[in-house]
Motif scaffolding. Structure first.
Motif, PDB file in Angstrom:
ATOM      1  N   TYR A  35       0.831  -1.206   0.000  1.00 45.46           N
ATOM      2  CA  TYR A  35       0.000   0.000   0.000  1.00 45.46           C
ATOM      3  C   TYR A  35       0.862   1.252   0.000  1.00 45.46           C
ATOM      4  O   TYR A  35       1.941   1.285   0.622  1.00 45.46           O
ATOM      5  CB  TYR A  35      -0.918   0.031   1.223  1.00 45.46           C
ATOM      6  N   VAL A  36       0.371   2.292  -0.679  1.00 46.10           N
ATOM      7  CA  VAL A  36       1.048   3.602  -0.670  1.00 46.10           C
ATOM      8  C   VAL A  36       0.001   4.689  -0.477  1.00 46.10           C
ATOM      9  O   VAL A  36      -1.196   4.460  -0.647  1.00 46.10           O
ATOM     10  CB  VAL A  36       1.821   3.865  -1.986  1.00 46.10           C
ATOM     11  N   ARG A  37       0.477   5.868  -0.126  1.00 48.44           N
ATOM     12  CA  ARG A  37      -0.403   7.023  -0.030  1.00 48.44           C
ATOM     13  C   ARG A  37      -0.517   7.687  -1.397  1.00 48.44           C
ATOM     14  O   ARG A  37       0.484   7.912  -2.083  1.00 48.44           O
ATOM     15  CB  ARG A  37       0.147   8.029   0.976  1.00 48.44           C
ATOM     16  N   ALA A  38      -1.743   7.983  -1.781  1.00 55.08           N
ATOM     17  CA  ALA A  38      -2.008   8.712  -3.016  1.00 55.08           C
ATOM     18  C   ALA A  38      -2.849   9.915  -2.638  1.00 55.08           C
ATOM     19  O   ALA A  38      -4.062   9.803  -2.430  1.00 55.08           O
ATOM     20  CB  ALA A  38      -2.732   7.831  -4.027  1.00 55.08           C
ATOM     21  N   GLY A  39      -2.210  11.076  -2.487  1.00 54.18           N
ATOM     22  CA  GLY A  39      -2.905  12.246  -1.983  1.00 54.18           C
ATOM     23  C   GLY A  39      -3.262  12.041  -0.532  1.00 54.18           C
ATOM     24  O   GLY A  39      -2.400  11.776   0.307  1.00 54.18           O
ATOM     25  N   ASN A  40      -4.552  12.117  -0.200  1.00 54.75           N
ATOM     26  CA  ASN A  40      -4.985  11.869   1.180  1.00 54.75           C
ATOM     27  C   ASN A  40      -5.690  10.520   1.317  1.00 54.75           C
ATOM     28  O   ASN A  40      -6.495  10.313   2.215  1.00 54.75           O
ATOM     29  CB  ASN A  40      -5.886  13.003   1.677  1.00 54.75           C
ATOM     30  N   THR A  41      -5.408   9.597   0.390  1.00 59.76           N
ATOM     31  CA  THR A  41      -5.979   8.244   0.451  1.00 59.76           C
ATOM     32  C   THR A  41      -4.861   7.202   0.447  1.00 59.76           C
ATOM     33  O   THR A  41      -3.706   7.509   0.127  1.00 59.76           O
ATOM     34  CB  THR A  41      -6.907   7.970  -0.748  1.00 59.76           C
ATOM     35  N   THR A  42      -5.217   5.970   0.809  1.00 63.85           N
ATOM     36  CA  THR A  42      -4.268   4.846   0.796  1.00 63.85           C
ATOM     37  C   THR A  42      -4.718   3.854  -0.255  1.00 63.85           C
ATOM     38  O   THR A  42      -5.877   3.408  -0.230  1.00 63.85           O
ATOM     39  CB  THR A  42      -4.214   4.158   2.177  1.00 63.85           C
ATOM     40  N   GLN A  43      -3.809   3.503  -1.163  1.00 63.99           N
ATOM     41  CA  GLN A  43      -4.175   2.654  -2.296  1.00 63.99           C
ATOM     42  C   GLN A  43      -3.237   1.452  -2.419  1.00 63.99           C
ATOM     43  O   GLN A  43      -2.036   1.563  -2.162  1.00 63.99           O
ATOM     44  CB  GLN A  43      -4.111   3.462  -3.605  1.00 63.99           C
ATOM     45  N   PRO A  44      -3.792   0.279  -2.819  1.00 59.89           N
ATOM     46  CA  PRO A  44      -2.935  -0.892  -3.073  1.00 59.89           C
ATOM     47  C   PRO A  44      -2.311  -0.780  -4.466  1.00 59.89           C
ATOM     48  O   PRO A  44      -2.894  -0.162  -5.370  1.00 59.89           O
ATOM     49  CB  PRO A  44      -3.919  -2.057  -3.010  1.00 59.89           C
ATOM     50  N   LEU A  45      -1.144  -1.375  -4.640  1.00 60.17           N
ATOM     51  CA  LEU A  45      -0.485  -1.393  -5.940  1.00 60.17           C
ATOM     52  C   LEU A  45      -0.393  -2.822  -6.445  1.00 60.17           C
ATOM     53  O   LEU A  45      -0.253  -3.769  -5.657  1.00 60.17           O
ATOM     54  CB  LEU A  45       0.931  -0.800  -5.850  1.00 60.17           C
ATOM     55  N   SER A  46      -0.469  -2.977  -7.747  1.00 59.17           N
ATOM     56  CA  SER A  46      -0.277  -4.297  -8.361  1.00 59.17           C
ATOM     57  C   SER A  46       1.195  -4.677  -8.248  1.00 59.17           C
ATOM     58  O   SER A  46       2.035  -3.845  -7.855  1.00 59.17           O
ATOM     59  CB  SER A  46      -0.693  -4.246  -9.831  1.00 59.17           C
ATOM     60  N   ILE A  47       1.517  -5.901  -8.594  1.00 53.10           N
ATOM     61  CA  ILE A  47       2.911  -6.360  -8.512  1.00 53.10           C
ATOM     62  C   ILE A  47       3.811  -5.486  -9.377  1.00 53.10           C
ATOM     63  O   ILE A  47       4.899  -5.068  -8.961  1.00 53.10           O
ATOM     64  CB  ILE A  47       3.014  -7.838  -8.950  1.00 53.10           C
ATOM     65  N   ARG A  48       3.358  -5.172 -10.584  1.00 55.53           N
ATOM     66  CA  ARG A  48       4.156  -4.348 -11.494  1.00 55.53           C
ATOM     67  C   ARG A  48       4.310  -2.932 -10.938  1.00 55.53           C
ATOM     68  O   ARG A  48       5.413  -2.369 -10.920  1.00 55.53           O
ATOM     69  CB  ARG A  48       3.506  -4.306 -12.874  1.00 55.53           C
ATOM     70  N   GLU A  49       3.205  -2.360 -10.460  1.00 58.22           N
ATOM     71  CA  GLU A  49       3.233  -1.003  -9.918  1.00 58.22           C
ATOM     72  C   GLU A  49       4.101  -0.931  -8.661  1.00 58.22           C
ATOM     73  O   GLU A  49       4.863   0.030  -8.477  1.00 58.22           O
ATOM     74  CB  GLU A  49       1.814  -0.546  -9.583  1.00 58.22           C
ATOM     75  N   ALA A  50       3.976  -1.956  -7.821  1.00 64.50           N
ATOM     76  CA  ALA A  50       4.766  -1.993  -6.586  1.00 64.50           C
ATOM     77  C   ALA A  50       6.256  -2.061  -6.905  1.00 64.50           C
ATOM     78  O   ALA A  50       7.069  -1.364  -6.287  1.00 64.50           O
ATOM     79  CB  ALA A  50       4.352  -3.178  -5.725  1.00 64.50           C
ATOM     80  N   GLY A  51       6.613  -2.909  -7.880  1.00 67.39           N
ATOM     81  CA  GLY A  51       8.017  -3.036  -8.268  1.00 67.39           C
ATOM     82  C   GLY A  51       8.597  -1.716  -8.758  1.00 67.39           C
ATOM     83  O   GLY A  51       9.720  -1.344  -8.401  1.00 67.39           O
ATOM     84  N   LYS A  52       7.820  -1.001  -9.546  1.00 67.88           N
ATOM     85  CA  LYS A  52       8.253   0.289 -10.076  1.00 67.88           C
ATOM     86  C   LYS A  52       8.396   1.326  -8.961  1.00 67.88           C
ATOM     87  O   LYS A  52       9.359   2.103  -8.924  1.00 67.88           O
ATOM     88  CB  LYS A  52       7.251   0.767 -11.122  1.00 67.88           C
TER      89      LYS A  52
END
Length: 327
Positions: A302-319
């Motif tokens: 999970y990462v912060r995106a603005g004032n929300t918390t969002q999950p990332l896919s395997i590809r997105e997380a790796g990047k």
């Protein structure tokens, strides 16, 4: 001289040591007796007409047993853990050699409880020290979870940073949710369903995980989305014992189970009374490596995106990991 906290070993520890040593002594004693020729000794003994060999043997057995019980009791009684003056002091070994750990060298504090410990309320306090990352385990401590939280509180008081003041908390609320700040009305109590909801706990751990994978953040529990001060009373009622101490214990337990004990040192928990209601401020610091949320036999990034918390896919997380933790 600061306030001092003494932590005693569990009575279960006393009984366990007594049983172990007494059983060991019993086996050795009767093994020796098996090979001793008592009839020959009795014939040679000058006191055989007064005391039989059986009486002498029983007397020796009882005296040694009494000595073992007395030795173990004294050792258990003085085997304490002391928290004071920027140090954690504890005794270890057969002759209770004293050890001292500076709060500045402590990276994280956690606790472990097995089924028996959970039932009788004792466990092991685990202290990870720097710079070698050595783990120190202090076993069979009464209310280990509670005292682990107390130890964390002492450590926080000796760190270079300090929790936000009440005035600063009000400023955060007045600015409403923004990047790096999150409001949650409760830790586990669902106001709409009027019951405990594990999904709320999971949501809060997502936020914590997201902050660790970003540039830190502050989570305020007991505050509604619109800045309304709700308080923690409903959460308190769902805990093993009512109050902020066990709220903190439960919060760290969630971090331990869903994120990992090794990340506990990245969290600073403080409580404030606003409008006669308790609220909890959780200051989360950034991690030096990627942090994953463990849920439903999965590990999610999970990462912060603005004032929300969002999950990332395997590809997105790796990047993200490659760009966020360079080198």
């Amino acid at each position: 001289m600061r306030n001092k906290t003494n932590i005693n070993k569990s009575v279960f520890s006393l009984f366990k040591q007594m049983l172990t040593l007494q059983l060991t002594f019993f086996i050795i004693f009767f093994a020796i007796n098996f090979y001793v020729d008592y009839e020959g000794l009795e014939n040679k003994s000058p006191v055989s007409y007064i005391l039989t060999t059986d009486v002498i043997t029983l007397s020796i057995f009882l005296l040694i047993s009494l000595f073992i019980i007395l030795f173990i009791f004294i050792r258990w009684h003085f085997n304490t853990v002391e928290i004071s003056d920027g140090f954690l002091q504890y005794r270890k070994g057969l002759f209770l050699k004293k050890f001292k750990i500076d709060f500045k060298d402590i990276q994280s504090v956690s606790f472990e409880e097995d089924i028996l410990g959970d039932f009788f309320e004792f466990g092991t306090i685990c202290v990870k020290t720097a710079p070698n990352g050595k783990n120190v385990k202090i076993s069979t401590i009464n209310s280990a979870a509670y005292y682990a939280s107390i130890l964390r509180r002492y450590i926080k008081g000796n760190r270079t940073y300090s929790p936000k003041s009440k005035e600063e908390i009000y400023k955060l609320i007045s600015r409403a949710e923004e990047r790096g700040v999150e409001f949650k009305s409760s830790l586990r109590w669902d106001i709409k369903l009027n019951k405990v909801n594990k999904e709320i706990e999971k949501t809060i751990m997502k936020v914590v995980c997201g902050f660790m994978n970003a540039e830190a953040g502050i989570l305020l529990v007991g505050i509604g989305d619109n800045g309304e001060i709700i308080g923690l009373e409903n959460d308190y009622k769902t805990l093993r014992k009512y109050g902020k101490d066990y709220f903190e214990v439960h919060f760290y337990h969630l971090v331990s189970q869903m994120i990992g004990k090794e990340y506990m040192h990245l969290i600073d928990v403080a409580f404030y009374s606003l409008e006669e209601r308790d609220i909890c401020s959780v200051q989360v610091f950034p991690s030096e490596d990627p942090v994953y949320l463990r849920s439903d036999n999965q590990e999610i990034f999970y990462v912060r995106a603005g004032n929300t918390t969002q999950p990332l896919s395997i590809r997105e997380a790796g990047k993200y990991i490659k760009s966020h933790w360079k080198g």
